[in-house]
Design a protein around this motif. Structure first.
Motif, mmCIF file in Angstrom:
data_model
loop_
_atom_site.group_PDB
_atom_site.id
_atom_site.type_symbol
_atom_site.label_atom_id
_atom_site.label_comp_id
_atom_site.label_asym_id
_atom_site.label_seq_id
_atom_site.Cartn_x
_atom_site.Cartn_y
_atom_site.Cartn_z
ATOM 1 N N THR A 1 -38.003 61.231 8.245
ATOM 2 C CA THR A 1 -38.823 62.240 8.923
ATOM 3 C C THR A 1 -39.101 61.852 10.370
ATOM 4 N N LEU A 2 -39.437 60.607 10.599
ATOM 5 C CA LEU A 2 -39.693 60.134 11.959
ATOM 6 C C LEU A 2 -38.450 60.297 12.830
ATOM 7 N N LEU A 3 -37.311 59.903 12.312
ATOM 8 C CA LEU A 3 -36.076 59.996 13.084
ATOM 9 C C LEU A 3 -35.684 61.446 13.339
ATOM 10 N N ALA A 4 -35.759 62.287 12.303
ATOM 11 C CA ALA A 4 -35.369 63.689 12.460
ATOM 12 C C ALA A 4 -36.257 64.387 13.488
ATOM 13 N N SER A 5 -37.550 64.124 13.437
ATOM 14 C CA SER A 5 -38.483 64.752 14.367
ATOM 15 C C SER A 5 -38.191 64.346 15.801
ATOM 16 N N LEU A 6 -37.987 63.060 16.023
ATOM 17 C CA LEU A 6 -37.788 62.562 17.379
ATOM 18 C C LEU A 6 -36.401 62.899 17.920
ATOM 19 N N LEU A 7 -35.384 62.825 17.063
ATOM 20 C CA LEU A 7 -34.025 63.084 17.541
ATOM 21 C C LEU A 7 -33.769 64.552 17.818
ATOM 22 N N SER A 8 -34.661 65.439 17.341
ATOM 23 C CA SER A 8 -34.508 66.852 17.680
ATOM 24 C C SER A 8 -34.842 67.114 19.149
ATOM 25 N N GLN A 9 -35.490 66.149 19.805
ATOM 26 C CA GLN A 9 -35.882 66.344 21.196
ATOM 27 C C GLN A 9 -35.359 65.263 22.136
ATOM 28 N N THR A 10 -34.717 64.227 21.585
ATOM 29 C CA THR A 10 -34.223 63.156 22.444
ATOM 30 C C THR A 10 -32.951 62.587 21.838
ATOM 31 N N ASP A 11 -32.529 61.379 22.258
ATOM 32 C CA ASP A 11 -31.345 60.741 21.688
ATOM 33 C C ASP A 11 -31.674 59.290 21.366
ATOM 34 N N PHE A 12 -30.703 58.574 20.799
ATOM 35 C CA PHE A 12 -30.972 57.201 20.371
ATOM 36 C C PHE A 12 -31.262 56.276 21.549
ATOM 37 N N ASP A 13 -30.658 56.554 22.712
ATOM 38 C CA ASP A 13 -30.948 55.720 23.878
ATOM 39 C C ASP A 13 -32.425 55.794 24.244
ATOM 40 N N SER A 14 -32.947 57.026 24.312
ATOM 41 C CA SER A 14 -34.357 57.209 24.652
ATOM 42 C C SER A 14 -35.256 56.751 23.509
ATOM 43 N N LEU A 15 -34.796 56.936 22.289
ATOM 44 C CA LEU A 15 -35.589 56.540 21.128
ATOM 45 C C LEU A 15 -35.871 55.045 21.127
ATOM 46 N N GLY A 16 -34.916 54.284 21.680
ATOM 47 C CA GLY A 16 -35.098 52.839 21.726
ATOM 48 C C GLY A 16 -36.222 52.405 22.634
ATOM 49 N N ASP A 17 -36.652 53.283 23.566
ATOM 50 C CA ASP A 17 -37.746 52.940 24.476
ATOM 51 C C ASP A 17 -39.120 53.209 23.883
ATOM 52 N N MET A 18 -39.171 53.931 22.764
ATOM 53 C CA MET A 18 -40.456 54.291 22.183
ATOM 54 C C MET A 18 -41.069 53.119 21.429
ATOM 55 N N ASP A 19 -42.367 53.005 21.517
ATOM 56 C CA ASP A 19 -43.103 51.898 20.920
ATOM 57 C C ASP A 19 -43.822 52.413 19.673
ATOM 58 N N ILE A 20 -43.148 52.328 18.514
ATOM 59 C CA ILE A 20 -43.678 52.917 17.286
ATOM 60 C C ILE A 20 -43.707 51.880 16.169
ATOM 61 N N SER A 21 -44.854 51.745 15.524
ATOM 62 C CA SER A 21 -44.985 50.924 14.318
ATOM 63 C C SER A 21 -44.875 51.842 13.115
ATOM 64 N N PHE A 22 -43.850 51.652 12.275
ATOM 65 C CA PHE A 22 -43.667 52.560 11.147
ATOM 66 C C PHE A 22 -44.812 52.446 10.146
ATOM 67 N N ALA A 23 -45.365 51.258 9.962
ATOM 68 C CA ALA A 23 -46.493 51.094 9.035
ATOM 69 C C ALA A 23 -47.694 51.906 9.506
ATOM 70 N N ASP A 24 -47.991 51.843 10.808
ATOM 71 C CA ASP A 24 -49.094 52.637 11.353
ATOM 72 C C ASP A 24 -48.756 54.125 11.329
ATOM 73 N N TYR A 25 -47.500 54.445 11.589
ATOM 74 C CA TYR A 25 -47.066 55.846 11.576
ATOM 75 C C TYR A 25 -47.350 56.474 10.219
ATOM 76 N N ASP A 26 -47.016 55.822 9.142
ATOM 77 C CA ASP A 26 -47.174 56.401 7.808
ATOM 78 C C ASP A 26 -48.634 56.489 7.379
ATOM 79 N N LYS A 27 -49.429 55.505 7.712
ATOM 80 C CA LYS A 27 -50.801 55.433 7.192
ATOM 81 C C LYS A 27 -51.872 55.899 8.174
ATOM 82 N N LYS A 28 -51.587 55.819 9.480
ATOM 83 C CA LYS A 28 -52.646 56.071 10.461
ATOM 84 C C LYS A 28 -52.298 57.132 11.506
ATOM 85 N N GLN A 29 -51.024 57.256 11.875
ATOM 86 C CA GLN A 29 -50.644 58.123 12.991
ATOM 87 C C GLN A 29 -49.513 59.072 12.602
#
Length: 369
Positions: A303-331
């Protein structure tokens, strides 16, 4: 020795910075947040505003029982930092609402979590993002911020010709948040703000251009918030009415718990609610196609990848600062972009001539309340 005549300093664009402040009072309190919002009127009959670079600054003071708090480690604020003191933000041009965010903290929560590490570091320095103990050493703290709403988005490319408006004014209205939503420990019962200044960069068009311009063309993406109730089961269909929408850039959705524990950090209280699967339904079209939707679990980040890749690409995705544990439980949030990142803000999904319905179907392992 003859002196060289002094020349006036000149700038081909006539650039500078206007400073605007509220005119009705010098200090605002959260106790009067409903009756006395902060109003900043920005006016000019000769200049064009660069909204992409504007800065709003103010001093924020924490009080309890009418007395400034004693700074310390027990004065905890939310993860959003000082920007959480803003409950709503409204921007009007010549009396017409061009941007209205009812729940500004929720709006920022969905945007800031996907930013790069560098952007988050800058936000921490400007307004204390990710610092939950801003009032550790002082009862009054200064904040600088840029509204990340569509009207002021740094990606906008044109100047706003305020001089061409009938009343030549742009107005920002801010309603302060309740202290309990900013300080979950309950040891702050009043927020006061003072020394409010809005720094507006501008450039000065030629008098011929000013006199000839009678209409404004300003391209931006408008943001709208909607609260759609769940069905109270594991399967939900959230129906969003898109009547009148000519170009939908995309959406970002979060699950909001109306019975959430108020002692917890409101900015870190968006969980996935055990989401298992979701998809979009547009008439007879489904995204994704096929029998199954996008998957999600504590170990599956599709879900995280599909949502983000609909608006950007893997090059830009690599610059994002995302904690998957926090994403699922907090953000947690999920969404979709109907606009390619190379397109203008006018490109997107049109609902003209349709039933104006955008449906989001979700399946959970836990019943939604």
């Amino acid at each position: 020795m003859s002196e060289i005549p002094a020349r006036q300093f000149g700038d081909p664009l006539g650039k500078g910075i206007h400073t605007f402040s509220p005119t009705d009072q010098a200090e605002y309190s959260s106790k009067d947040r409903s009756s006395t919002p902060i109003r900043i009127v920005c006016d000019s009959c000769t200049t064009s505003f660069d909204l992409t670079k504007m800065v709003l600054s103010m001093d924020v003071s924490a009080y309890n029982n009418g007395t400034a708090i004693t700074p310390g480690a027990d004065i905890k604020n939310t993860y959003l930092g000082l920007e959480a003191i803003i409950q709503s933000l409204t921007i009007t041009a010549a009396g017409q609402v061009v941007e209205k965010i009812h729940n500004y903290p929720a709006f920022l929560s969905s945007i800031y979590k996907n930013m790069s590490a560098g952007h988050k570091k800058l936000l921490r320095q400007l307004s204390g993002y990710s610092n939950d103990n801003i009032f550790d050493t002082r009862a009054t703290v200064s904040m600088n911020m840029h509204p990340w709403v569509g009207f002021c988005n740094p990606k906008n490319k044109n100047f706003f010709h305020v001089f061409a408006l009938p009343d030549q004014t742009l107005e920002f209205t801010i309603a302060l948040a309740h202290p309990a939503s900013v300080f979950p420990n309950g040891n702050v019962d009043e927020i006061r703000v003072s020394n409010i200044r809005l720094l507006m960069p501008y450039h000065t068009p030629s008098p011929q251009f000013v006199n000839a311009t009678r209409a404004i063309s300003y391209e931006y993406t408008r943001t709208t918030q909607a609260l759609v109730p769940a069905s109270g089961t594991e399967k939900n269909i959230f129906n969003l009415n898109m009547s009148g929408v000519r170009s939908l850039q995309g959406f970002d959705a979060m699950f909001v718990d109306a019975n959430a524990d108020t002692t917890k950090d409101a900015a870190l209280n968006y969980s996935s609610w055990d989401l298992r699967e979701w998809r979009l339904v547009l008439g007879m079209t489904a995204i994704p196609s096929g029998k199954a939707g996008f998957k999600h679990s504590t170990t599956d980040n599709q879900t995280l990848l599909a949502s983000l890749l609909s608006q950007t690409d893997f090059d830009s995705l690599g610059d994002m600062d995302i904690s998957f544990a926090d994403y699922d439980k907090k953000q947690f949030s999920f969404g979709w972009s109907f606009q390619d990142r190379t397109e203008s803000s006018s490109a997107g999904l049109s609902f003209e001539g349709t039933n104006s319905s955008l449906k989001i179907a979700t399946i959970h392992d836990t019943v939604l309340p």
